[in-house]
Write an enzyme that holds these catalytic residues in place. Sequence first.
Site, mmCIF file in Angstrom:
data_model
loop_
_atom_site.group_PDB
_atom_site.id
_atom_site.type_symbol
_atom_site.label_atom_id
_atom_site.label_comp_id
_atom_site.label_asym_id
_atom_site.label_seq_id
_atom_site.Cartn_x
_atom_site.Cartn_y
_atom_site.Cartn_z
ATOM 1 C CB CYS A 24 54.111 18.714 -88.978
ATOM 2 S SG CYS A 24 55.410 19.847 -89.097
ATOM 3 C CB CYS A 27 57.323 17.934 -86.911
ATOM 4 S SG CYS A 27 56.027 19.379 -86.855
#
Length: 99
Positions: A24, A27
Amino acid sequence: MSSKFHDLIHSVRPVLIDLFATWCQPCKVPSSVLTPVKANFGDKARIVKIDIYQYPQIASQYGVRGVPTLAVFKNGELLYKESGVHDVNRLTGLLESFV
């Protein structure tokens, strides 16, 4: 749920958990945000990163549908949970309300 996670969230100090996935891209942002927040709080709060693919049972139990998701626990109670990227000021204010 592992006993280690159980012990972690049953702390008398607030525990901010960053639920993330290695693939991600958004993230990766919380790391740069969490470092100054951790410096601001020192021992008054814990900040922990948990990979949802290493611990899928935690993500499932707490209904994590997207990453990054930040959650705050204290005394075993989920006090806050929200997906998305947070900035330093918002996280600092959030944790201050639970200290």
